[in-house]
Structures are given as structure tokens and as C-alpha cells.
Design an enzyme around this catalytic site. Structure first.
Site, PDB file in Angstrom:
ATOM      1  N   GLU A 240     -24.968  -6.213   8.372  1.00 36.05           N
ATOM      2  CA  GLU A 240     -26.163  -5.825   9.117  1.00 36.05           C
ATOM      3  C   GLU A 240     -27.081  -7.023   9.332  1.00 36.05           C
ATOM      4  OE1 GLU A 240     -27.288  -4.463  11.605  1.00 36.05           O
ATOM      5  OE2 GLU A 240     -27.088  -2.389  10.904  1.00 36.05           O
ATOM      6  N   ASP A 319     -25.608   0.310  14.503  1.00 35.12           N
ATOM      7  CA  ASP A 319     -26.576   1.020  15.342  1.00 35.12           C
ATOM      8  C   ASP A 319     -25.968   1.424  16.681  1.00 35.12           C
ATOM      9  OD1 ASP A 319     -26.320  -1.449  16.496  1.00 35.12           O
ATOM     10  OD2 ASP A 319     -28.467  -1.931  16.512  1.00 35.12           O
TER      11      ASP A 319
END
Length: 520
Positions: A240, A319
Site C-alpha cells: 500500500e 483501492d
């Protein structure tokens, strides 16, 4: 809730299974590798279980990942009536029953709607919903990536931009700094530099929730932290807010220039969730694994310890950043970090499968046959249809030509993507890529599932216009035929406004000799 094919019990009934697992475990603990007898019957999740790091997710389009598994691999949905069908195995521990898909999808198109988890955790993947960076994804076309595995004709999963799969409510997947390992078999020829072709641990709300909330393999040509060496594609860790090749983000390994254009790649990540992660890759067709990084977690705050949330993502970022492309054939996630010996044994098993092997048929226009197409015009009888830098051309190929040139000039005949009574030509060394026309010029491009691509990549064979060989009419421009002109390939009519429509030698230029393939 969709119906589920019952899962078989993981344990075999005979002592042979117990002995095989025990022998594997002993061998791994002693560092001697998997015994030959055990290797023959132990598939990746059997190996990892014997090493004390069982699979908590096992996804494959092409084969069983447990020797006892006899359930469904994936589900397809057809466009004509929205009906679905689960695609299983030819036999327990074996290969996908692709003929069942072909029969079910005949006369229409299908997409892949579910990829079943073979582990007892039932962490199935379905088409991904909307996320912080993208609208809901669509399913991959079920026929986009035909491939030979274990001598069987099966289908992989080909991801184009806007496609992805996910499970936000899993069981047993690492969370909050727990240790885990994962691998996938992918392709080094179907990649790009967009974010993010991932497989692994992601957020449960489809949004970026901060550093360390992902732990997934990334594969592509995106260099997030400079410098990266070579042109990739690289196996990286999507943790991430960054694709990491080291604790600093950027590559500290100047010899890691990427995998290159290998048609089949094993990509591997393992992370103890606290202070160490490692990246490995290997040629899924031969050889062992290479470690490109093994060291501390990223030094930026939030990664040590990790904060994984336990969702599973395939084909996008956490995401739902979904601009990437990629190929997926099989992959697993484990509880705990597998030993290097277990990783090596799994790689050995992957190589033994024979990804991308010969189809067993050659020299004809029958579906599944491998061919080369030779020009018949007097100028060019030693020239063959090949791809070069993504474009279709003809060039001289001889017995002394390089292996690359021979592979570039070898094609697999597939049922026409727009009409099964015609043909499409899949690249031998770029699985999932086909010859298609665009602005009348011929290119090698990955199948994206659109009706336009299907039509552009479909050619209908006729007797050669010169009276010899075969000619190939464009499906959507039936008066135009596959032609070589000035060593480039086009679809061309016999006379017209374009230079390549010249009537001079047109009948010879559109007539091709269908020959045995240059690539073995």
C-alpha cells in the site's frame, strides 16, 4: 447465494497419502528437497501443508493445487441467457475440463464470474465492486487466454484494464502483522506500467486505508520508487502506497532487471508481518527461483509491523486502481512463511506441469494446431508471418534462425473469436495475444474481450486466390484478405485507394502456405 460444488475432504483414505506427506515434511526439514516419489503426487498446497504453512487460499484456472481436490475451479456466465456453469476437473488432482466451457459457451461469449478457492477456507473470488479509485469491474472473457498446461488445452485468466476479482470477507488470511506467503503464475508478456496488477492481501473496504494495509504480489513495469534497473517487468511487493523492491522502496539490487518477456513467470512474496519480507521469481517453464530481495520491512512508518486487513485481491490495487493488465494461471496464499525448501519444491512442481507446451497438433488449420504461414509470392518464398515490436510482418526464417525468431513466427490456430467457423491466430510466445487488424494494418495484441477485437482478430480461410495454399478473408471486411506488402501485413482488397490494395501480385500476396511450426 450461488450454488457451490461440494468440496472433497483434503485427506486421502489410504496410507499412501499419509506417507507421502510425511516423507515430504521430513525431506523439507532435512533440507534435502521433496523426494521424487512425493513430488510426483504432491501439488503446491500439499507441499506447503507438509512444511507447516497450509494454504488459506488456492486459486487456479488450469489445475488442482491439492492432489485430492476434485471440485470446481471457476464459474462462467454466458451472454446469451446469463446462465452460469461451474468448470471443474477432468480428474481429482488434475486439469481443467475446458471442453465443458467450450460446449457451454458455444455460439455466444462467456465471462468468468467466480474463481473458487480450493482450500477448506472457501475464499472464492468474484468480480470486484467499486473502490476508492475505480468503478465496479467487469469479468474477464473466458476464452481470452487459451494455453497448454500438462498437455491439456485449458484457459487462463486475462486481465485488461477495468477487470478484477476480490473477496472482502475471507477466512484464515493474515491480519494485523501475521506472517504469510504467496505466489502466482503469471506472464511476462502481458504487462503494462499502470496500477496495479496484484494478487494477495488487501483492504476490506476497497479503499486505501494507509501504509502496511496491503501485502500483495505486484507484477508489471511500473517503477514506483526510482531507481529500478532494466525495463522489467518486476516482481514487487504492493504494501500500500508503494510498490517495494526493498526496504527503501527502490531497488538495491542492480542485477534485478526484471523477468523479461518470459511467457510464464512464477512470482513469489513472503512477509513475516513484523520486520522482514522477501521477493522471488522464476521461469515457470524451467529452472529454480531467484531471490531479488530479502530484508527488512519498509523504513517508512506504518510497515513494521504490518496492518493487513485480510481481503484478497486479483488484478487491481487495494483501492481498485484498475488500469493494469496481466495474466493469472494459479496462485496460493499461506498461513505463516513457507520455508525456502518448500518454495523450491513448489517451483519444481510448477515447472513439471509444462506450461505452454506443444498442443500435440501441427501444420493444419484445425483448432489447436500450431503452424507457421509462409508467403508464396516468388520474391518471398522463404518469408513467414511473424510479429516484431508488436506489428505483423514477414521475414526470412531458416533452420539457423534464433529461437526468438522461430517463436515469433509460430502461431496457434484457435476457433475464430467472432465466428467459430473461421480462425484466429494466437501467438505462440505471447499467450493471449492474437493477430488483429487496426486501420487495416496487422498487429499482435492481447485479447480484451470486446466485440471489435473479436471481429478484427477473426479470419475466414478460403482456397488460395492464386490457386495454391490458403487465403484469409477478414471477418468484418470480407472483401479484404491477409496480405503482405513491402514486408508489412495488412488486410487488403484487390485494388483500392490504399497503396497496399495494389492489384499487382495481389493474388500471390494473399495466398499462404500453411506449414509445420518453426517453434518446437
Amino acid at each position: 447465494m450461488l450454488p457451490r460444488t461440494p468440496r472433497p475432504r483434503r485427506l486421502r483414505s489410504a496410507a499412501l497419502s499419509v506417507l507421502a506427506v510425511c516423507a515430504t515434511l521430513v525431506a523439507l526439514l532435512l533440507g534435502t528437497g521433496v523426494p521424487q516419489a512425493a513430488a510426483a503426487s504432491s501439488l503446491p498446497c500439499d507441499v506447503y501443508a507438509a512444511a507447516g504453512t497450509p494454504c488459506v487460499a488456492a486459486h487456479s484456472m488450469v489445475r488442482a493445487l491439492y492432489s485430492s481436490y476434485n471440485g470446481s475451479l471457476y464459474q462462467v456466465q454466458r451472454a446469451s441467457d446469463s446462465a452460469t456453469r461451474n468448470i471443474g476437473l477432468l480428474a481429482a488432482g488434475g486439469y481443467a475440463d475446458a471442453a465443458a466451457q467450450d460446449s457451454f459457451c458455444a455460439g455466444t461469449t462467456c465471462i468468468i464470474t467466480r474463481i473458487y478457492d480450493q482450500s477448506s477456507r472457501h475464499n472464492d473470488l468474484t468480480v470486484e465492486g467499486a473502490g476508492g479509485a475505480g468503478v465496479a469491474d467487469v469479468g474477464s472473457p473466458a476464452d481470452a487466454l487459451p494455453v497448454t498446461v500438462g498437455g491439456h488445452q485449458v484457459y487462463g485468466l486475462e486481465i485488461s484494464a477495468g477487470m478484477g476479482y476480490r473477496n472482502d470477507a475471507t477466512s484464515g488470511v493474515a491480519t494485523n502483522g501475521a506472517a504469510e506467503g504467496m505466489y502466482m503464475v503469471t506472464s511476462g508478456t502481458h504487462v503494462n506500467g499502470a496500477c496495479c496488477f496484484d494478487y494477495g492481501n488487501a483492504e476490506t473496504n476497497n479503499k486505501d486505508t494507509g501504509n502496511g494495509h496491503m501485502d500483495a504480489i505486484n507484477f508489471g513495469t511500473e517503477c514506483w520508487f526510482s531507481p529500478c534497473y532494466g525495463s522489467g517487468p518486476w516482481v514487487q511487493a504492493d504494501l500500500e502506497n508503494g510498490l517495494f523492491q526493498s526496504d527503501a522502496g527502490y531497488s538495491k539490487n542492480s542485477s534485478n532487471t526484471g523477468t523479461g518477456a518470459l511467457p510464464f513467470v512464477t512470482a513469489l512474496l513472503k512477509n513475516n508481518g513484523q520486520n522482514h519480507f522477501a521477493l522471488k521469481w522464476g521461469n515457470a517453464q524451467s529452472g529454480g527461483l531467484t531471490t531479488t530481495y530479502s530484508g527488512g520491512e519498509p523504513t517508512t512508518s506504518g510497515y513494521s509491523p504490518m496492518h493487513q486487513e485480510g481481503a484478497i485481491v486479483l488484478g487491481t490495487g487495494g483501492d481498485n486502481s484498475n488500469g493494469s493488465i496481466g495474466s493469472f494461471f494459479e496462485g496460493v496464499m499461506t498461513s505463516g512463511i513457507p520455508t525456502d525448501a518448500a518454495d523450491d519444491a513448489v517451483q519444481s512442481n510448477i515447472v513439471s506441469v509444462g506450461y505452454g507446451g506443444a498442443t500435440g497438433s501441427s501444420g493444419t488449420l484445425s483448432a489447436g494446431s500450431e503452424i507457421s504461414l509462409r508467403a508464396t509470392t516468388s520474391c518471398c518464398t522463404g518469408d513467414y508471418v511473424r510479429h516484431q515490436n508488436g506489428a505483423g510482418v514477414i521475414s526470412s526464417i531458416t533452420s539457423s534462425s534464433s529461437s526468438l525468431d522461430k517463436n515469433d513466427a509460430t502461431w496457434i490456430v484457435r476457433p475464430g473469436l467472432a465466428d467459430s467457423s473461421c480462425v484466429s491466430f494466437e501467438s505462440r510466445n505471447y499467450p493471449g495475444d492474437y493477430l488483429r487488424h487496426y486501420n487495416f494494418k496487422i498487429y499482435r495484441q492481447p485479447m480484451d474481450g470486446t466485440a471489435q477485437f473479436r471481429a478484427d482478430a477473426t479470419f475466414c480461410p478460403t482456397t488460395g486466390k492464386s490457386g495454391t495454399g490458403a487465403s484469409f478473408a477478414s471477418y468484418n471486411y470480407p472483401t479484404k484478405y491477409l496480405r503482405h506488402y513491402d514486408y508489412n501485413l495488412y488486410i487488403a482488397s484487390d485494388g483500392g485507394s490504399n497503396t497496399w490494395d495494389s492489384s499487382t501480385s495481389w493474388t500471390d500476396d494473399v495466398s499462404w502456405a500453411v506449414s509445420t511450426p518453426w517453434a518446437p
